[in-house]
Design a protein around this motif. Structure first.
Motif, PDB file in Angstrom:
ATOM      1  N   GLY A  73       0.715  -1.374   0.085  1.00  0.00           N
ATOM      2  CA  GLY A  73       0.200  -0.178  -0.015  1.00  0.00           C
ATOM      3  C   GLY A  73       0.983   1.055   0.081  1.00  0.00           C
ATOM      4  O   GLY A  73       1.909   1.282   0.549  1.00  0.00           O
ATOM      5  N   SER A  74       0.469   2.167  -0.959  1.00  0.00           N
ATOM      6  CA  SER A  74       1.279   3.428  -0.875  1.00  0.00           C
ATOM      7  C   SER A  74       0.835   4.428   0.101  1.00  0.00           C
ATOM      8  O   SER A  74       1.571   5.472   0.389  1.00  0.00           O
ATOM      9  N   THR A  75      -0.347   4.526   0.423  1.00  0.00           N
ATOM     10  CA  THR A  75      -0.972   5.901   1.034  1.00  0.00           C
ATOM     11  C   THR A  75      -1.920   5.351   2.180  1.00  0.00           C
ATOM     12  O   THR A  75      -2.346   3.989   2.286  1.00  0.00           O
ATOM     13  N   VAL A  76      -1.994   6.081   3.329  1.00  0.00           N
ATOM     14  CA  VAL A  76      -3.023   5.710   4.118  1.00  0.00           C
ATOM     15  C   VAL A  76      -3.852   7.021   4.684  1.00  0.00           C
ATOM     16  O   VAL A  76      -3.493   8.101   5.038  1.00  0.00           O
ATOM     17  N   GLY A  77      -5.152   6.958   4.292  1.00  0.00           N
ATOM     18  CA  GLY A  77      -6.185   8.263   4.474  1.00  0.00           C
ATOM     19  C   GLY A  77      -6.712   8.123   5.837  1.00  0.00           C
ATOM     20  O   GLY A  77      -6.432   7.210   6.761  1.00  0.00           O
ATOM     21  N   GLU A  78      -7.893   8.756   5.894  1.00  0.00           N
ATOM     22  CA  GLU A  78      -8.710   8.879   7.030  1.00  0.00           C
ATOM     23  C   GLU A  78      -9.193   7.310   7.349  1.00  0.00           C
ATOM     24  O   GLU A  78      -9.221   6.901   8.502  1.00  0.00           O
ATOM     25  N   TRP A  79      -9.412   6.572   6.144  1.00  0.00           N
ATOM     26  CA  TRP A  79      -9.670   5.039   6.727  1.00  0.00           C
ATOM     27  C   TRP A  79      -8.916   3.976   6.467  1.00  0.00           C
ATOM     28  O   TRP A  79      -8.915   2.783   6.582  1.00  0.00           O
ATOM     29  N   GLY A  80      -7.653   4.623   6.317  1.00  0.00           N
ATOM     30  CA  GLY A  80      -6.514   3.823   6.218  1.00  0.00           C
ATOM     31  C   GLY A  80      -6.209   2.602   6.990  1.00  0.00           C
ATOM     32  O   GLY A  80      -5.833   1.570   6.827  1.00  0.00           O
ATOM     33  N   GLY A  81      -6.466   3.014   8.577  1.00  0.00           N
ATOM     34  CA  GLY A  81      -6.326   2.043   9.594  1.00  0.00           C
ATOM     35  C   GLY A  81      -7.179   0.786   9.432  1.00  0.00           C
ATOM     36  O   GLY A  81      -6.698  -0.302   9.578  1.00  0.00           O
ATOM     37  N   PHE A  82      -8.570   1.064   9.061  1.00  0.00           N
ATOM     38  CA  PHE A  82      -9.478  -0.051   8.787  1.00  0.00           C
ATOM     39  C   PHE A  82      -9.074  -0.772   7.649  1.00  0.00           C
ATOM     40  O   PHE A  82      -9.219  -1.874   7.572  1.00  0.00           O
ATOM     41  N   VAL A  83      -8.783  -0.192   6.426  1.00  0.00           N
ATOM     42  CA  VAL A  83      -8.159  -0.831   5.218  1.00  0.00           C
ATOM     43  C   VAL A  83      -7.179  -1.625   5.654  1.00  0.00           C
ATOM     44  O   VAL A  83      -7.059  -2.796   5.090  1.00  0.00           O
ATOM     45  N   LEU A  84      -6.289  -1.063   6.231  1.00  0.00           N
ATOM     46  CA  LEU A  84      -5.193  -2.081   6.486  1.00  0.00           C
ATOM     47  C   LEU A  84      -5.561  -3.400   7.265  1.00  0.00           C
ATOM     48  O   LEU A  84      -5.000  -4.491   6.962  1.00  0.00           O
ATOM     49  N   TRP A  85      -6.416  -2.982   8.146  1.00  0.00           N
ATOM     50  CA  TRP A  85      -6.666  -4.252   9.017  1.00  0.00           C
ATOM     51  C   TRP A  85      -7.619  -5.102   8.216  1.00  0.00           C
ATOM     52  O   TRP A  85      -7.440  -6.376   8.350  1.00  0.00           O
ATOM     53  N   LEU A  86      -8.456  -4.697   7.348  1.00  0.00           N
ATOM     54  CA  LEU A  86      -9.134  -5.589   6.520  1.00  0.00           C
ATOM     55  C   LEU A  86      -8.286  -6.566   5.807  1.00  0.00           C
ATOM     56  O   LEU A  86      -8.669  -7.611   5.600  1.00  0.00           O
ATOM     57  N   GLY A  87      -7.197  -5.870   5.072  1.00  0.00           N
ATOM     58  CA  GLY A  87      -6.651  -6.698   4.108  1.00  0.00           C
ATOM     59  C   GLY A  87      -5.672  -7.670   5.024  1.00  0.00           C
ATOM     60  O   GLY A  87      -5.514  -8.801   4.593  1.00  0.00           O
ATOM     61  N   LEU A  88      -5.026  -7.106   6.079  1.00  0.00           N
ATOM     62  CA  LEU A  88      -4.103  -7.986   6.865  1.00  0.00           C
ATOM     63  C   LEU A  88      -4.749  -9.271   7.481  1.00  0.00           C
ATOM     64  O   LEU A  88      -4.332 -10.167   7.792  1.00  0.00           O
ATOM     65  N   CYS A  89      -6.159  -8.760   8.043  1.00  0.00           N
ATOM     66  CA  CYS A  89      -6.719  -9.764   8.641  1.00  0.00           C
ATOM     67  C   CYS A  89      -7.220 -11.042   7.903  1.00  0.00           C
ATOM     68  O   CYS A  89      -7.304 -12.083   7.979  1.00  0.00           O
ATOM     69  N   GLY A  90      -7.538 -10.497   6.496  1.00  0.00           N
ATOM     70  CA  GLY A  90      -7.842 -11.562   5.677  1.00  0.00           C
ATOM     71  C   GLY A  90      -6.753 -12.536   5.188  1.00  0.00           C
ATOM     72  O   GLY A  90      -6.795 -13.647   5.036  1.00  0.00           O
ATOM     73  N   VAL A  91      -5.275 -11.935   5.273  1.00  0.00           N
ATOM     74  CA  VAL A  91      -4.264 -12.876   4.847  1.00  0.00           C
ATOM     75  C   VAL A  91      -4.026 -13.613   6.433  1.00  0.00           C
ATOM     76  O   VAL A  91      -3.745 -14.846   6.144  1.00  0.00           O
ATOM     77  N   PHE A  92      -4.340 -13.189   7.532  1.00  0.00           N
ATOM     78  CA  PHE A  92      -4.181 -13.973   8.762  1.00  0.00           C
ATOM     79  C   PHE A  92      -5.194 -15.038   8.629  1.00  0.00           C
ATOM     80  O   PHE A  92      -4.693 -16.281   9.119  1.00  0.00           O
ATOM     81  N   SER A  93      -6.452 -14.806   8.130  1.00  0.00           N
ATOM     82  CA  SER A  93      -7.288 -15.810   8.012  1.00  0.00           C
ATOM     83  C   SER A  93      -6.937 -16.979   7.044  1.00  0.00           C
ATOM     84  O   SER A  93      -7.238 -18.001   7.440  1.00  0.00           O
ATOM     85  N   ARG A  94      -6.367 -16.421   5.910  1.00  0.00           N
ATOM     86  CA  ARG A  94      -5.873 -17.374   4.893  1.00  0.00           C
ATOM     87  C   ARG A  94      -4.551 -18.254   5.472  1.00  0.00           C
ATOM     88  O   ARG A  94      -4.627 -19.335   5.083  1.00  0.00           O
ATOM     89  N   ILE A  95      -3.959 -17.586   6.087  1.00  0.00           N
ATOM     90  CA  ILE A  95      -2.917 -18.395   6.874  1.00  0.00           C
ATOM     91  C   ILE A  95      -3.396 -19.516   7.586  1.00  0.00           C
ATOM     92  O   ILE A  95      -2.628 -20.931   7.782  1.00  0.00           O
ATOM     93  N   ASP A  96      -4.501 -19.412   8.329  1.00  0.00           N
ATOM     94  CA  ASP A  96      -5.123 -20.421   9.063  1.00  0.00           C
ATOM     95  C   ASP A  96      -5.565 -21.473   8.228  1.00  0.00           C
ATOM     96  O   ASP A  96      -5.416 -22.728   8.504  1.00  0.00           O
ATOM     97  N   SER A  97      -6.279 -20.950   7.311  1.00  0.00           N
ATOM     98  CA  SER A  97      -7.061 -22.001   6.342  1.00  0.00           C
ATOM     99  C   SER A  97      -6.234 -22.668   5.719  1.00  0.00           C
ATOM    100  O   SER A  97      -6.135 -23.990   5.307  1.00  0.00           O
ATOM    101  N   CYS A  98      -4.931 -22.203   5.388  1.00  0.00           N
ATOM    102  CA  CYS A  98      -3.818 -22.768   4.675  1.00  0.00           C
ATOM    103  C   CYS A  98      -2.932 -23.715   5.525  1.00  0.00           C
ATOM    104  O   CYS A  98      -2.074 -24.436   5.064  1.00  0.00           O
ATOM    105  N   GLU A  99      -3.086 -23.545   6.876  1.00  0.00           N
ATOM    106  CA  GLU A  99      -2.213 -24.246   8.163  1.00  0.00           C
ATOM    107  C   GLU A  99      -0.979 -24.098   7.866  1.00  0.00           C
ATOM    108  O   GLU A  99       0.161 -25.132   7.755  1.00  0.00           O
ATOM    109  N   LEU A 100      -0.590 -22.697   7.474  1.00  0.00           N
ATOM    110  CA  LEU A 100       0.964 -22.243   7.547  1.00  0.00           C
ATOM    111  C   LEU A 100       1.520 -22.368   8.999  1.00  0.00           C
ATOM    112  O   LEU A 100       0.948 -21.768   9.836  1.00  0.00           O
TER     113      LEU A 100
END
Length: 435
Positions: free
Chosen positions: A408-435
């Motif tokens: 990501g190149s910028t963080v605006g007013e909703w940047g914190g939530f957008v970052l969480w949304l993307g990273l939490c999705g990665v965390f969930s995929r790590i669980d489902s992939c059993e990494l």
């Protein structure tokens, strides 16, 4: 018999004992303040039992010679030995103080490690053992409790060389001191053939313990016919290849094991030569990402990671991907990306490191602004109440643990939530992939 106590001054006040840290079959360790440098150190001596033996002076001489030999060793994953000194007839070895828990405590508190995280630590310790072997030594006591994790960097440090001995590769006599479960069968014999494969057994047994939270059945029991359960029996998420590599590494007879740490690394796929296949089955080539990471070009590596992830999801044209894209992200590609970050940052950076810290702080799949901001404060994405822009991200190995990858190149007013949304999705995929 000498036993130092808290606040006792040694070497004319140069060192002040803080507390007894622990001991083993040979040594006793103290935490002490080095007043000349105003920093904490560890001082090791022979323990009370050793001090009562008739040949104590000979034992001290051997202890001193080994301390001097280890003081010449210099490796990022081996505890540093600074100097030796004598106090009222007792020799002390002064070593660096590593702030952090050992891997035994870490696994006890966190449960079995993922294969990715466990292999990250095993790779670092295998590098240390390669170095030790080149010096003509065997460690002979590799185990989770003899591997410390630096609190700030999560780097693995090999400690306690109390059983370390020179070896010639021939049949010889060594002390029969050992740690049950991690010592190979040759350490149960007064005279046996010792070699690098002796430490390979302990390294493989350590990996077994990291991914299962179980101590392997002692070699002498196995010699009498008791079968060793394969690690997959305790942790079904372990891949067939990793299961087979561990089982071979802890083969009962020395000739059936990998004969060197290098050979065991290649079996595990963690030696540089094993990185030849950096193209996933989808056709994505990660060689450039590896090159950026290997040369410490963290900003380029971060951008390459984002580009690779867009390529995997087929969203290169759009330049962004939705949550559902992350939820379907290919496990193979996610694992390659994460392992490369872990490997070249020595365990500081990577998605699985970010996930572990986030969950340790109480984070889960539900958005909690307070937890998310606290997590972001800790890893350096949020500072003094504001979100750090991409231009102010620290693209350096000295950045806080889990600071990268960011994307990501910028963080605006909703940047914190957008970052969480993307990273939490990665965390969930790590669980489902059993990494």
């Amino acid at each position: 018999m000498k036993l130092w106590t808290p606040n006792q001054e040694l070497k004319n006040g140069r060192f002040i004992i803080q507390k007894v840290m622990g001991g083993g079959g040979f040594g006793l360790t103290y935490k002490a303040l080095d007043t000349s440098k105003d920093k904490m150190v560890v001082i090791k001596t022979l323990n009370q039992f050793q001090q009562t033996q008739e040949d104590f002076e000979q034992r001290q001489e051997k202890f001193l010679n080994e301390a001097l030999r280890l003081a010449q060793c210099s490796h990022p994953h081996i505890v540093k030995v600074y100097e030796v000194f004598r106090e009222e007839g007792l020799w002390g070895m002064v070593m660096e103080y590593v702030d952090g828990d050992d891997l035994g405590v870490y696994v006890e508190n966190n449960g079995p490690l993922s294969a990715t995280e466990a292999l990250c630590y095993i790779e670092q310790i295998s590098q240390a053992l390669e170095y030790v072997h080149r010096q003509g030594f065997l460690h002979r006591d590799v185990k989770p409790n003899n591997i410390l994790l630096r609190r700030e960097t999560q780097e693995a440090i090999l400690i306690d060389f109390g059983l370390a001995r020179e070896y010639t590769g021939k049949t010889g006599s060594m002390t029969n001191a050992k740690t049950e479960g991690y010592a190979p069968i040759e350490q149960y014999e007064r005279r046996g053939e010792f070699g690098e494969y002796t430490d390979v057994y302990a390294l493989a047994a350590t990996l077994y313990s990291l991914v299962t939270k179980e101590v392997p059945i002692p070699a002498n029991f196995r010699k009498k016919g008791l079968s060793l359960p394969p690690p997959q029996q305790y942790n079904p998420t372990i891949s067939d290849d990793l299961n087979a590599a561990i089982v071979r590494g802890i083969a009962l007879e020395p000739q059936n094991r990998p004969q060197s740490v290098l050979e065991f690394q290649e079996l595990l796929g963690i030696h540089p030569q094993a990185e030849a296949h950096l193209k996933s089955s989808l056709g994505i080539n990660y060689s450039q990402l590896r090159n950026f990471l290997a040369s410490g070009r963290w900003k380029e590596a971060d951008r390459e990671t984002a580009r690779m992830m867009l390529a995997v999801t087929g969203r290169e044209k759009e330049g962004w991907f939705a949550v559902e894209d992350i939820e379907m992200f290919r496990c193979e590609d996610l694992q390659i990306i994460d392992q490369l970050w872990l490997k070249y940052s020595h365990g500081r950076f990577g998605f699985t490191i970010q996930k572990r810290i986030y969950e340790a702080m109480g984070g889960n799949k539900d958005y909690d602004a307070d937890v998310w901001e606290a997590f972001s404060d800790r890893i350096g994405w949020h500072k003094n109440g504001d979100w750090v822009t991409y231009n102010n991200i620290i693209f350096d190995i000295s950045a806080p643990v889990a600071h990268l990858p960011r994307g990501g190149s910028t963080v605006g007013e909703w940047g914190g939530f957008v970052l969480w949304l993307g990273l939490c999705g990665v965390f969930s995929r790590i669980d489902s992939c059993e990494l």
